[in-house]
Write a protein that holds these residues in place. Structure first.
Motif, mmCIF file in Angstrom:
data_model
loop_
_atom_site.group_PDB
_atom_site.id
_atom_site.type_symbol
_atom_site.label_atom_id
_atom_site.label_comp_id
_atom_site.label_asym_id
_atom_site.label_seq_id
_atom_site.Cartn_x
_atom_site.Cartn_y
_atom_site.Cartn_z
ATOM 1 N N ASP A 182 -3.957 -24.327 65.212
ATOM 2 C CA ASP A 182 -5.385 -25.542 65.881
ATOM 3 C C ASP A 182 -5.436 -25.685 67.359
ATOM 4 O O ASP A 182 -5.889 -26.144 67.816
ATOM 5 N N ARG A 183 -3.793 -25.388 67.495
ATOM 6 C CA ARG A 183 -3.773 -25.480 69.326
ATOM 7 C C ARG A 183 -3.805 -24.267 70.183
ATOM 8 O O ARG A 183 -3.851 -23.496 70.091
ATOM 9 N N TRP A 184 -4.536 -24.824 71.137
ATOM 10 C CA TRP A 184 -5.153 -23.755 72.024
ATOM 11 C C TRP A 184 -3.900 -23.144 72.334
ATOM 12 O O TRP A 184 -3.161 -23.624 72.769
ATOM 13 N N ARG A 185 -3.390 -21.695 72.369
ATOM 14 C CA ARG A 185 -2.582 -20.552 73.409
ATOM 15 C C ARG A 185 -3.196 -19.264 73.637
ATOM 16 O O ARG A 185 -4.314 -19.048 73.098
ATOM 17 N N ARG A 186 -2.450 -18.975 74.491
ATOM 18 C CA ARG A 186 -2.480 -17.639 75.305
ATOM 19 C C ARG A 186 -2.112 -16.873 74.791
ATOM 20 O O ARG A 186 -0.643 -17.086 74.902
ATOM 21 N N PRO A 187 -2.003 -15.928 74.367
ATOM 22 C CA PRO A 187 -0.957 -14.385 73.398
ATOM 23 C C PRO A 187 -0.938 -13.918 74.218
ATOM 24 O O PRO A 187 -0.005 -12.844 74.107
ATOM 25 N N TYR A 188 -0.377 -14.287 75.582
ATOM 26 C CA TYR A 188 0.071 -13.122 76.776
ATOM 27 C C TYR A 188 0.659 -14.066 77.641
ATOM 28 O O TYR A 188 -0.177 -14.938 77.782
ATOM 29 N N ARG A 189 1.570 -13.290 78.232
ATOM 30 C CA ARG A 189 2.376 -14.245 80.002
ATOM 31 C C ARG A 189 1.310 -13.932 80.835
ATOM 32 O O ARG A 189 0.774 -12.771 80.925
ATOM 33 N N PRO A 190 1.165 -14.482 81.716
ATOM 34 C CA PRO A 190 0.570 -14.048 82.591
ATOM 35 C C PRO A 190 0.828 -13.010 83.581
ATOM 36 O O PRO A 190 2.353 -13.173 84.349
ATOM 37 N N GLY A 191 0.146 -11.997 84.489
ATOM 38 C CA GLY A 191 0.462 -11.217 85.006
ATOM 39 C C GLY A 191 1.521 -11.384 86.246
ATOM 40 O O GLY A 191 1.069 -12.682 86.337
ATOM 41 N N PRO A 192 1.863 -10.139 86.792
ATOM 42 C CA PRO A 192 3.137 -9.951 88.231
ATOM 43 C C PRO A 192 2.066 -10.473 88.862
ATOM 44 O O PRO A 192 1.922 -11.993 90.648
ATOM 45 N N TRP A 193 0.781 -9.782 88.992
ATOM 46 C CA TRP A 193 -0.245 -10.188 90.350
ATOM 47 C C TRP A 193 -0.333 -11.529 89.899
ATOM 48 O O TRP A 193 -0.994 -12.653 91.142
ATOM 49 N N ARG A 194 -1.167 -12.331 89.170
ATOM 50 C CA ARG A 194 -1.470 -13.615 88.753
ATOM 51 C C ARG A 194 -0.577 -14.518 89.782
ATOM 52 O O ARG A 194 -0.996 -15.295 90.594
ATOM 53 N N VAL A 195 0.490 -14.565 89.091
ATOM 54 C CA VAL A 195 1.948 -15.436 89.213
ATOM 55 C C VAL A 195 2.077 -15.040 90.713
ATOM 56 O O VAL A 195 1.747 -15.965 91.118
ATOM 57 N N GLY A 196 1.872 -14.383 91.741
ATOM 58 C CA GLY A 196 2.441 -14.118 92.821
ATOM 59 C C GLY A 196 1.589 -14.313 93.620
ATOM 60 O O GLY A 196 0.961 -15.650 94.996
ATOM 61 N N LEU A 197 -0.385 -13.726 93.259
ATOM 62 C CA LEU A 197 -1.443 -15.575 93.992
ATOM 63 C C LEU A 197 -1.543 -16.657 93.773
ATOM 64 O O LEU A 197 -1.343 -17.470 95.232
ATOM 65 N N ALA A 198 -0.905 -16.952 92.565
ATOM 66 C CA ALA A 198 -0.270 -18.152 92.820
ATOM 67 C C ALA A 198 0.192 -19.287 93.215
ATOM 68 O O ALA A 198 -0.099 -20.043 94.487
ATOM 69 N N ALA A 199 1.746 -18.166 94.215
ATOM 70 C CA ALA A 199 2.504 -18.869 94.029
ATOM 71 C C ALA A 199 2.457 -18.851 96.053
ATOM 72 O O ALA A 199 2.931 -19.382 96.760
ATOM 73 N N LEU A 200 1.308 -17.667 96.494
ATOM 74 C CA LEU A 200 1.050 -17.829 98.168
ATOM 75 C C LEU A 200 -0.168 -18.741 98.087
ATOM 76 O O LEU A 200 -0.245 -19.469 99.006
#
Length: 184
Positions: free
Chosen positions: A26-44
């Motif tokens: 019943d808990r919402w979950r993302r069944p994959y990890r965020p990709g390196p492009w998403r994490v890199g953009l968030a870091a910037l």
């Protein structure tokens, strides 16, 4: 402090008996990890926020509290935007499928889902207007035409660019959630 939205559950790392090896479906979950492009953009973006916050401190020290407050507010908005960028994606639970965007989150109950399948089609490259040939995870709903529904995941999105195996695994996981909840 653990940030649960940054990582998918570790249950998909190991081979399990069930397609959905979760204790609490019943808990919402993302069944994959965020990709390196998403994490890199968030870091910037967070780097830009740190500059804004440092600027707010310098302005406050020079004696302009109204301007410092405005710059502090801009810095906090940038931080919220970076966190929202990290939360973007497809989330699943027993209740349905949720697509989280930067500004809008839409939830589709499994009762409205006809099918979830992987298709070959032109997809947007990193969300830009340019399209390339790739794979997409398509959602077919009862209340909409298939061409009116944007793809859930693509091989050329922020999470899966250059990672075809990760796309296949994520698509299989979302398809398994759809099959588990009675919609093939």
């Amino acid at each position: 402090m653990p940030l649960s939205f940054l990582t998918a559950d570790r249950a998909f790392d190991s081979v399990a008996e069930s397609a959905l090896p979760y204790d609490d479906p019943d808990r919402w979950r993302r069944p994959y990890r965020p990709g390196p492009w998403r994490v890199g953009l968030a870091a910037l973006v967070l780097l830009l926020a740190s500059v804004a916050l440092f600027t707010a401190v310098l302005i406050a020290l020079t004696g302009a509290p109204a301007t410092a407050g405005a710059v502090l507010g801009v810095g906090l908005v940038i931080i919220v935007g970076a966190l929202r960028l990290l939360r973007m994606g497809v989330w699943v639970s027993r209740r349905g499928l949720r697509r989280t965007g930067l500004l809008v989150t839409r939830t589709v109950p499994w009762a409205r889902v006809v099918s979830v399948r992987t298709v070959q089609q032109p997809v947007r490259w990193l969300g830009l207007p340019r399209t390339v040939q790739g794979q997409a995870l398509a959602l077919v709903r009862k209340d909409r035409r298939p061409e009116d529904t944007p793809p859930l995941l693509t091989t050329h999105g922020l999470d899966f660019l250059g990672r075809p195996l990760a796309f296949d695994r994520a698509a299989d996981a979302v398809e398994a959630w759809a099959a588990e909840n009675g919609r093939g």
